[in-house]
Motif scaffolding. Sequence first.
Motif, PDB file in Angstrom:
ATOM      1  N   VAL A 225       0.839  -1.209   0.000  1.00  0.00           N
ATOM      2  CA  VAL A 225       0.000   0.000   0.000  1.00  0.00           C
ATOM      3  C   VAL A 225       0.868   1.251   0.000  1.00  0.00           C
ATOM      4  O   VAL A 225       0.612   2.217  -0.735  1.00  0.00           O
ATOM      5  N   LEU A 226       1.913   1.252   0.816  1.00  0.00           N
ATOM      6  CA  LEU A 226       2.811   2.404   0.874  1.00  0.00           C
ATOM      7  C   LEU A 226       3.509   2.619  -0.463  1.00  0.00           C
ATOM      8  O   LEU A 226       3.569   3.752  -0.970  1.00  0.00           O
ATOM      9  N   VAL A 227       4.004   1.551  -1.084  1.00  0.00           N
ATOM     10  CA  VAL A 227       4.708   1.668  -2.369  1.00  0.00           C
ATOM     11  C   VAL A 227       3.765   2.151  -3.456  1.00  0.00           C
ATOM     12  O   VAL A 227       4.104   3.048  -4.246  1.00  0.00           O
ATOM     13  N   MET A 228       2.567   1.591  -3.523  1.00  0.00           N
ATOM     14  CA  MET A 228       1.605   1.981  -4.556  1.00  0.00           C
ATOM     15  C   MET A 228       1.257   3.463  -4.474  1.00  0.00           C
ATOM     16  O   MET A 228       1.229   4.171  -5.480  1.00  0.00           O
ATOM     17  N   THR A 229       0.978   3.940  -3.270  1.00  0.00           N
ATOM     18  CA  THR A 229       0.584   5.348  -3.110  1.00  0.00           C
ATOM     19  C   THR A 229       1.741   6.285  -3.429  1.00  0.00           C
ATOM     20  O   THR A 229       1.531   7.376  -3.981  1.00  0.00           O
ATOM     21  N   MET A 230       2.971   5.886  -3.114  1.00  0.00           N
ATOM     22  CA  MET A 230       4.125   6.732  -3.408  1.00  0.00           C
ATOM     23  C   MET A 230       4.395   6.826  -4.919  1.00  0.00           C
ATOM     24  O   MET A 230       4.982   7.809  -5.381  1.00  0.00           O
TER      25      MET A 230
END
Length: 835
Positions: A420-425
Motif C-alpha cells: 500500500v505504501l509503495v503503490m501510493t508513493m
Amino acid sequence: MASSQPMAVDISKLNKTILCYAETIYRFNGVWEGPDPLTPLISLFLIQLTLSMCVIQLLVYGLKPFNHPPFVAELLGGIILGPSAFGRINGYRKLIFPNYSFKVLEPMAHLAIVFYAFLVGLKMDVRAILRTGPKAVKVAVSGTIIPFLVGTGLYFIFLKNSNDNKQERNGFLFWGASLTITGFSVLIKILDKQQLLHTDMGKTAMGAALIHDMSAWAFLALAFSITGSSENITLSLIGNIAFVACCFKFLRPALRWIIRKTPEGQGYSEFYICAILMGMALCGVVSDALGTHPMIGAFMFGLMIPNEVLEATLVDKIEDFVVGILMPVYFVVCGLRTNIDVIVFQTNWFVLGLVIITICSVKILSSVLVTFFSDFPMKEAILVGALGNTKSVMVLIILEAGQIQGALNTQTYSLMVVAVLVMTMLVTPAAIWYRPIHNTVPYKRRTIQQAKAEEELRILACIYNTRNVPTMINLLRTSNSTPRSPITVFALQLVELVGRASAMLVVHNARKAGPRNPSHIEAQADQIISAFDNYELRSEGVRTETLTARCAYSTMDDDICSVAKDKRASFIIIPFHRQHTIDGEMEDINPSIRSVNEGVLENAPCSVGILIDRGFAESHDHARNIAMLYFGGPDDREALAYAWRMSDDNCVRLTVVRFVPSTDAEEVLDSIEPAETIHVSLHIDTEREKLLDDDYLSKFKTATTNGDSINYYELVLHDEEEMIKAIKSMDENNHDLYIVGRGRGMVSPLTTGLADWCDCPELGPIGDLLVTSEFESTFSVLIVQQYIKQNKSSGGSIRSSSSVNYRDEIAMRHSVSDSEVYDSFSSLRIRDHDN
C-alpha cells in the motif's frame, strides 16, 4: 483450631509465563513516589501520542517537496515507530511501547477510526455516484472485480508458499478488498496539486474512486460478518442489511424532521452537537452487536445526516481533533503490527517479487481492459489505473480488521501494508509524467480582440447563484452569435464546498432529467441548465455546456482559471459581488466572492469581464442601446472589440465615446510624480499605448462608415469633473449596457483623481463610477480586462503598433459611423471623428 488444608494447584498453568504490570492509571503524589515516571498508563499514553504526532508532522514536512499526500507520511511514520525501525532498539520498545500499553493504545486507536468513519459518512455524497459518467462506471466495475479476483489468487499462492500454512482461509476477503479500494480524498489532493482535477482523465479517475470508496464499506461489513461470527453468518448478514434499511427508512426521515423543527439562523448549540454524537455512538453499539464493528454504525449515522449546514458544523468542530490528534494513534498501532523482518526473512523472494509487482499493476491492467469495450485512450487508461493505486486510511482499516479477526497473520498483513505504501508513493510521479503531455495543446485565442470574425468565440460564464442567470444570458444574447460566427458558452455553477460534498467538477447533460428529490444545489443546477438550454434553442450559432464546480472559496479562483484553460476560453465573465436591491442600492451578497473575482483578474489565462446589473435584467432580455466609454489602453481595446462584435446585430445601437484630455490636462499630468498616477502592476509605455489606440480606432472607424447603427464621438475634457459630468449626462439616453475597460496600462489625467477614491478598485476608476454613483435609469455594466502575456519581451507586456495587424485579426464589419451631434455633450468640446 482448624487443621490446615493443602492449597489447590492448577497443574495446567505450571511452566507458563504470566505478564504482570502495574495498573496505575495516573500518579497521585509526583515522581518521587516511584522510580519510573512512565509506569502510569495515562502518562505513557500522552508520551506515545506526542511522539507519534511529532514524527508524522516531521515526515509531512520532509516529504512536501516530493508532493506526496499526507497519508504517505502518516503510514510511514507508524512503520518507523514500530518494530520495523525504532522497535529494533530494545530500550526504546520497553520504555515507550511496552506490551501493557496496548491496554490503552489500541482502544484509543479504534475510537479514532469510529470518529473517522463518522466524518467519512458526513463528507460522502451518495448523489454524486448517480452522476458518475459511463466511462468512470466501467473503470470502477473493472477495477473492483479484477483486483478482487487477483488478490484472492495471490493470497492463496502466498499462503501456500508461506512458512505458516495454518492461517484462516477467509484472509482472501481482506486482501481482495484492499486491492479494490481507491482513496477518493487522497486522490483529489494529488490531482489538485498536479492541476489534473478538471481534465477528462481526472474526472474519470475521481468518479471511479468515488464508487470504490463507497463499495469499500460494503466489503468491510461483509468481511466482518463472515469472519466475526462464523456460526451465525446468515443472521449477521441479515441483521446488517436490516440495519442499513432501517437507517434509510426511519433514521434519515427522523433526522430531517428534527432539523426542520430547528429555527433557521439559530445555529446549533453544544447540546445539539452532543446529541448527534450520542446518536453516532448508539449506532456504533448496534452495528457491533450485529457482528461487524462500531465504525460501520458511525459511518451509516454520518451518511444519514441530511443537512449540509449541520454537516459543515460537525466537521468544523471535530475534524481537527480527530485527524490531528486521534488518527496518529491509529497509524502507530498499524505500524506496531507491521514487521518487515518477517517479510524479508520468512518469505520466498520469487513469490514476494511476483506478489508485489502484480499488486502494483493490477489496477492498471483492469483499466487497460476497459479500452477494449469503450473509446478510452490507452495512455489515459494506463494513468487512470495508476491513479487507482492511491490508497487511504480505509485500506489500513480493512487490513487491521483482518489481523484482529485472525484471518491475516503478521506476514500477510505486513506485506500488504508495505505494498500500500509503495503503490501510493508511485501515484504522484505518474501524475507528473502525464501533466506535461496534457499541457502541450496550443492555447492561442485568449482575447476577443484576437478572435477572427468567422471563428468560434468560447466564453466561460460563471454563476454564483440563480440571480446571476438573467443578467448573464442577457449579455450573451447581445453578443451576436451567428452560424458564421458561433459562440460556445460554458456555464460554470460555483458552489461553496460544505458538508459531505467533495471538491469536484460535474459536467451536466442538458437533456437528462434530474433526481426526483434534488437538494438545494441540484435544484439550482436544474434551473441553470434549463435557462442555458433555452438560450441555446432560441439562438443561432450557440452551443452551451453546463458544469458545477464544488470547491472552497479560497481555491475557487484557481478552479475558474483551470476550467477556462481546459475549455480554451477567450473570455471569462464573472458576476459582481454586489447585487441590485429593490430600493436601487447595491448590497454585498458575499465578501468571499470579491476575493474570488480579484484572484481571477490576477491569474486568468484569458480576458475577463465583471458583469454588474443595475436593475436592467429584471425587465429586459436583450441590450439594444449600448455605450462604450474609451479612455485608452489594452483593456479599452478589448472592450471595444466586444462592443464591435455586438454592433453587428441590426437590433443593436452602439455609441462609442472617446475621452481625450486637453493639452492643459496633459501638462498637469506631466508635472505629477509617476508613483502618484500609476496604480497598476503593468509596465506602461504611454507613447506606444497611444499608437496602439490610434491604430485600432482608425480601423474601427474605417470599418463602420456605411451604416447607421454606430455613433462615434471624441470629447476633449480638462479634468475629471468634466468627465464625470459627461458620463452622468449620458443617463438621459437610457443606455441598456455600458462597456468599459478596467484601466490597466492607461494613464489619463481624467481618471487619476478617481483612482484614489475607488470603492471597488477591481472595477477600475470608470467602472467604479458607474456602479457606485446614482443614476435614474436601469442598466448593466461590463468591466473588461484584456489578457496580456507577462514578460514577453524586455520592452514590457504591451505590443508595439508595428507588430499588430488588426486587419488580419478582425474582419471588417459593415456598419456606419453617425456624425450627428450628441445632444447631451452640447456644452463640451466635440472633436470630429474624421479629423
